[in-house]
Design an enzyme around this catalytic site. Structure first.
Site, PDB file in Angstrom:
ATOM      1  CB  SER A 120      -7.801  42.731  33.299  1.00  0.00           C
ATOM      2  OG  SER A 120      -7.262  43.341  34.429  1.00  0.00           O
ATOM      3  CG  HIS A 141      -8.547  41.707  28.005  1.00  0.00           C
ATOM      4  ND1 HIS A 141      -9.670  41.106  28.523  1.00  0.00           N
ATOM      5  CD2 HIS A 141      -7.575  41.509  28.921  1.00  0.00           C
ATOM      6  CE1 HIS A 141      -9.375  40.566  29.687  1.00  0.00           C
ATOM      7  NE2 HIS A 141      -8.123  40.798  29.948  1.00  0.00           N
ATOM      8  CD  GLU A 153     -13.083  41.007  26.415  1.00  0.00           C
ATOM      9  OE1 GLU A 153     -12.184  40.963  27.281  1.00  0.00           O
ATOM     10  OE2 GLU A 153     -14.287  40.917  26.701  1.00  0.00           O
ATOM     11  CG  ASN A 191     -11.372  39.775  33.055  1.00  0.00           C
ATOM     12  OD1 ASN A 191     -11.203  38.557  33.013  1.00  0.00           O
ATOM     13  ND2 ASN A 191     -10.386  40.637  32.891  1.00  0.00           N
TER      14      ASN A 191
HETATM   15  N1  3HC Z   1       3.471  29.746  28.348  1.00  0.00           N
HETATM   16  C1  3HC Z   1       3.529  29.238  27.114  1.00  0.00           C
HETATM   17  N2  3HC Z   1       3.018  28.033  26.775  1.00  0.00           N
HETATM   18  C2  3HC Z   1       2.454  27.329  27.749  1.00  0.00           C
HETATM   19  C3  3HC Z   1       2.353  27.801  29.085  1.00  0.00           C
HETATM   20  C4  3HC Z   1       2.908  29.069  29.361  1.00  0.00           C
HETATM   21  N3  3HC Z   1       2.859  29.599  30.579  1.00  0.00           N
HETATM   22  N4  3HC Z   1       1.720  26.860  29.814  1.00  0.00           N
HETATM   23  C5  3HC Z   1       1.426  25.859  29.001  1.00  0.00           C
HETATM   24  N5  3HC Z   1       1.850  26.118  27.743  1.00  0.00           N
HETATM   25  C6  3HC Z   1       1.668  25.300  26.545  1.00  0.00           C
HETATM   26  C7  3HC Z   1       2.361  23.948  26.642  1.00  0.00           C
HETATM   27  O1  3HC Z   1       3.664  23.999  26.099  1.00  0.00           O
HETATM   28  C8  3HC Z   1       1.462  23.052  25.792  1.00  0.00           C
HETATM   29  O2  3HC Z   1       1.738  23.221  24.425  1.00  0.00           O
HETATM   30  P1  3HC Z   1       1.350  22.056  23.351  1.00  0.00           P
HETATM   31  O3  3HC Z   1      -0.067  21.666  23.569  1.00  0.00           O
HETATM   32  O4  3HC Z   1       1.565  22.702  22.038  1.00  0.00           O
HETATM   33  O5  3HC Z   1       2.267  20.939  23.631  1.00  0.00           O
HETATM   34  C9  3HC Z   1       0.068  23.637  25.996  1.00  0.00           C
HETATM   35  O6  3HC Z   1       0.263  24.972  26.479  1.00  0.00           O
HETATM   36  C10 3HC Z   1      -0.706  22.835  27.024  1.00  0.00           C
HETATM   37  O7  3HC Z   1       0.067  22.807  28.216  1.00  0.00           O
HETATM   38  P2  3HC Z   1       0.113  21.577  29.238  1.00  0.00           P
HETATM   39  O8  3HC Z   1      -0.142  20.306  28.498  1.00  0.00           O
HETATM   40  O9  3HC Z   1       1.364  21.678  30.029  1.00  0.00           O
HETATM   41  O10 3HC Z   1      -1.027  21.889  30.282  1.00  0.00           O
HETATM   42  P3  3HC Z   1      -2.559  22.071  30.057  1.00  0.00           P
HETATM   43  O11 3HC Z   1      -3.088  21.164  29.022  1.00  0.00           O
HETATM   44  O12 3HC Z   1      -3.143  22.053  31.422  1.00  0.00           O
HETATM   45  O13 3HC Z   1      -2.691  23.551  29.492  1.00  0.00           O
HETATM   46  C11 3HC Z   1      -3.173  25.809  29.920  1.00  0.00           C
HETATM   47  C12 3HC Z   1      -2.203  24.641  30.185  1.00  0.00           C
HETATM   48  C13 3HC Z   1      -3.135  26.167  28.445  1.00  0.00           C
HETATM   49  C14 3HC Z   1      -2.655  26.981  30.727  1.00  0.00           C
HETATM   50  C15 3HC Z   1      -4.612  25.358  30.321  1.00  0.00           C
HETATM   51  O14 3HC Z   1      -4.607  24.826  31.612  1.00  0.00           O
HETATM   52  C16 3HC Z   1      -5.629  26.465  30.244  1.00  0.00           C
HETATM   53  O15 3HC Z   1      -6.103  26.801  29.188  1.00  0.00           O
HETATM   54  N6  3HC Z   1      -5.988  27.057  31.420  1.00  0.00           N
HETATM   55  C17 3HC Z   1      -6.920  28.159  31.491  1.00  0.00           C
HETATM   56  C18 3HC Z   1      -6.193  29.417  31.186  1.00  0.00           C
HETATM   57  C19 3HC Z   1      -7.116  30.613  31.210  1.00  0.00           C
HETATM   58  O16 3HC Z   1      -8.291  30.535  31.507  1.00  0.00           O
HETATM   59  N7  3HC Z   1      -6.539  31.780  30.909  1.00  0.00           N
HETATM   60  C20 3HC Z   1      -7.248  33.022  30.966  1.00  0.00           C
HETATM   61  C21 3HC Z   1      -7.029  33.662  32.277  1.00  0.00           C
HETATM   62  S1  3HC Z   1      -7.935  35.146  32.406  1.00  0.00           S
HETATM   63  C22 3HC Z   1      -6.964  36.316  31.749  1.00  0.00           C
HETATM   64  O17 3HC Z   1      -5.829  36.099  31.384  1.00  0.00           O
HETATM   65  C23 3HC Z   1      -7.569  37.669  31.650  1.00  0.00           C
HETATM   66  C24 3HC Z   1      -7.093  38.620  32.724  1.00  0.00           C
HETATM   67  O18 3HC Z   1      -7.585  39.902  32.415  1.00  0.00           O
HETATM   68  C25 3HC Z   1      -7.549  38.230  34.112  1.00  0.00           C
END
Ligand code: 3HC
Length: 293
Positions: A120, A141, A153, A191
């Site tokens: 990251s 990434h 990325e 990030n």
């Molecule tokens: N694994 C797999 N699928 C998942 C999941 C998981 N952990 N969590 C949720 N899902 C799926 C659900 O099954 C659902 O699928 P569908 O739309 O096809 O039915 C979909 O994602 C949406 O889930 P929910 O309806 O339960 O919940 P949300 O609408 O709140 O979505 C989320 C969950 C997709 C995690 C959303 O909240 C989100 O996009 N959050 C932001 C995530 C983010 O910013 N990630 C980047 C982090 S930074 C990073 O990773 C980089 C590192 O270097 C720090």
């Protein structure tokens, strides 16, 4: 060059997601970790995630079985990479651990294999220099949760060949991800923005400006983020956030990236966010409950 076999190093949060999307796209995957219990946990998460799609009729039981059949859990690093065309590393963010692992992978993997790190923030050029194939070394990434997030990325190190970039763009597209290509810099592009933004939310809590739930509500509703910043910090992992912040200060020699004292204190207390059951929220009950600071 055609990629057929992929070795994923690490079966944790990112590694199991990467293994899942690669196997779902038809690649033969070896998912390696240092302890069988991590592999078993990673495989269980992959199975659970695939089964979510079953209920929504996006995948059949046959496709689930085929996908799982393409993933082999493995402990031995040399065995994992010996016939890989692409090695994707998703091991903990510790520079020495990464450099030592890459040296070993470089000796054991076929000469044509592309080496990609899911780091990251750590320097792609530094890791590439630990191998004899810096032209075949690249950053890939992914974002958490990997099966859901649409972006990879791609990070070009100092010596990365354009042909390596092209192969990784093709693989990313095959696993259903869109890409951006960036040049190496600490935290790359995403990030660089995300970590200072989440830190700023922690400063808001530290300074008593808003409660955890109000800060999350404000940003979710005011900026249309899918998760509030403190929920997202807990999701990313507070130790990861602290690590990246400290790395930014070291690399940029600029104190503007410094981590809030509250973040450091929480990590020292073992409050690492969702993975440890406690962070800005308490996850021990049915629903997360915001903590008071
Ligand atoms: N694994 C797999 N699928 C998942 C999941 C998981 N952990 N969590 C949720 N899902 C799926 C659900 O099954 C659902 O699928 P569908 O739309 O096809 O039915 C979909 O994602 C949406 O889930 P929910 O309806 O339960 O919940 P949300 O609408 O709140 O979505 C989320 C969950 C997709 C995690 C959303 O909240 C989100 O996009 N959050 C932001 C995530 C983010 O910013 N990630 C980047 C982090 S930074 C990073 O990773 C980089 C590192 O270097 C720090």
């Amino acid at each position: 060059m055609e990629i057929k076999k992929i070795a994923v190093l690490g079966a944790g949060q990112m590694g199991n997601g990467i293994a899942q999307v690669c196997a779902r796209a038809g690649y033969e995957v070896k998912m390696r970790d240092i302890d069988q219990k991590f592999i078993d946990k990673g495989m269980a998460i992959i199975k659970k995630n695939l089964e979510r799609g079953l209920k929504k009729e996006r995948i059949t039981q046959e496709e689930i079985d085929e996908t799982l059949g393409r993933i082999e859990g493995i402990l031995d690093l040399k065995e994992a990479v010996k016939d890989a065309d692409l090695v994707i590393e998703a091991i903990p963010e510790m520079v020495k651990l990464k450099l030592d692992t890459w040296k070993e992978v470089d000796e054991a993997a076929p000469k044509h294999a592309i080496l990609a790190s899911n780091t990251s923030s750590i320097s792609i050029t530094q890791m590439a220099a630990a191998t004899d194939r810096p032209n075949l070394f690249i950053g890939m990434h992914f974002f958490n949760p990997v099966p859901v997030m649409g972006l990879v990325e791609i990070i070009k190190g100092q010596a990365t060949d354009d042909s390596t970039v092209k192969v990784i763009e093709d693989v990313s597209s095959k696993i259903g991800k869109d890409t951006v290509l960036v040049n190496e810099a600490p935290g790359f592009a995403v990030n660089r923005l995300l970590v200072p933004a989440l830190n700023e939310a922690v400063y808001v809590i530290q300074e008593g400006i808003a409660t955890v739930e109000d800060m999350d509500k404000a940003i979710k509703m005011g900026l249309n983020w899918p998760m509030g910043p403190l929920t997202l910090a807990d999701f990313v992992g507070l130790d990861t956030m602290l690590y990246i912040s400290d790395y930014f200060v070291d690399e940029f020699k600029d104190s503007k990236y410094r981590a809030p004292a509250l973040l450091r204190k929480m990590v020292r207390a073992g409050w690492l966010g969702r993975k440890s059951g406690k962070g800005f929220y308490d996850y021990s009950g049915e629903k997360p409950v915001p903590n008071r600071f």
